[in-house]
Design an enzyme around this catalytic site. Structure first.
Site, PDB file in Angstrom:
ATOM      1  CG  LEU A   1       0.744  -3.506   4.275  1.00 18.89           C
ATOM      2  CD1 LEU A   1       1.932  -2.965   3.504  1.00 18.89           C
ATOM      3  CD2 LEU A   1       1.019  -3.508   5.755  1.00 18.89           C
TER       4      LEU A   1
ATOM      5  CB  VAL B   1      -0.493 -11.263  -0.742  1.00 19.65           C
ATOM      6  CG1 VAL B   1      -1.337 -11.435   0.520  1.00 19.65           C
ATOM      7  CG2 VAL B   1      -0.816 -12.353  -1.749  1.00 19.65           C
ATOM      8  CB  CYS B   2       2.568  -6.979   0.795  1.00 19.04           C
ATOM      9  SG  CYS B   2       3.655  -8.390   1.089  1.00 19.04           S
ATOM     10  N   PRO B   3       0.049  -5.440  -0.355  1.00 23.46           N
ATOM     11  CG  PRO B   3      -0.149  -4.770  -2.591  1.00 23.46           C
ATOM     12  CD  PRO B   3       0.622  -5.687  -1.683  1.00 23.46           C
TER      13      PRO B   3
END
Length: 189
Positions: A53, A48-50
């Site tokens: 970002l 999920v993080c990328p």
């Protein structure tokens, strides 16, 4: 977060960030006198993080035009941020500072540390030029955030800061009507 972090001051910190191909030292002094977003996420090289970002990177130019700096923060090191930047097409488009917080000091300052995992929750904090936290939002790890909605909230925070006595109603967009709280409005909205 047992106590509200809203309107509290940004606590002192020292950290190394990966920014525009270099390692840079940052502290609360670098954040002073401008609008800032601290965007915490669990870890580099995840799922999920990328997406979050990258979404923030897509809105970064507009935030910059508004005088807002973005700082992404995870408990990874600045070296890990560089390695991720060098290997991921999504992360390559990031031009805001990526702060490494391997000791978790900054993450704890904002109350988003998952102690048993050494990772940050998905926390978003908007800080005004006076160093006060004006927006705080924390998500569970499986729930991604929207930079477009954050952009709207920052516009509302900036509007309220510049227009004493006015407040922005739900889903407010620039140019829409605001409210001036008064006894006359009670029960009429």
């Amino acid at each position: 977060m047992n106590q509200s972090i809203i309107n509290t001051k940004l606590l002192p910190f020292n950290a190394t960030a990966f920014h525009n191909g270099e390692f840079v030292e940052l502290s609360e002094k670098d954040v002073a006198e401008k609008w800032s977003i601290f965007f915490f996420y669990p870890a580099d090289f995840t799922f999920v993080c990328p997406t979050e970002l990258g979404d923030m990177a897509d809105h970064y130019a507009e935030l910059q035009k508004m005088g807002v700096e973005v700082y992404s923060v995870s408990t990874d090191t600045h070296f890990t941020h560089k390695a991720w930047h060098d290997t991921s097409d999504t992360i390559k488009k990031i031009s805001y500072p990526m702060i490494g917080d391997p000791t978790g000091a900054i993450t704890r300052n904002f109350g988003v540390m998952i102690e048993e995992e050494g990772l940050a929750l998905r926390g978003t904090f908007v800080i005004n030029p006076e160093g006060e936290i004006k927006i705080a939002e924390v998500h569970d790890l499986g729930i991604g955030r929207s930079a477009a909605e954050l952009l709207r909230k920052v516009k509302a925070a900036q509007y309220v800061a510049e227009h004493d006595g006015e407040v922005c109603p739900a889903a407010w967009q620039p140019g829409a009507d605001t409210l001036a709280p008064s006894l006359d409005l009670v029960g009429k909205i």
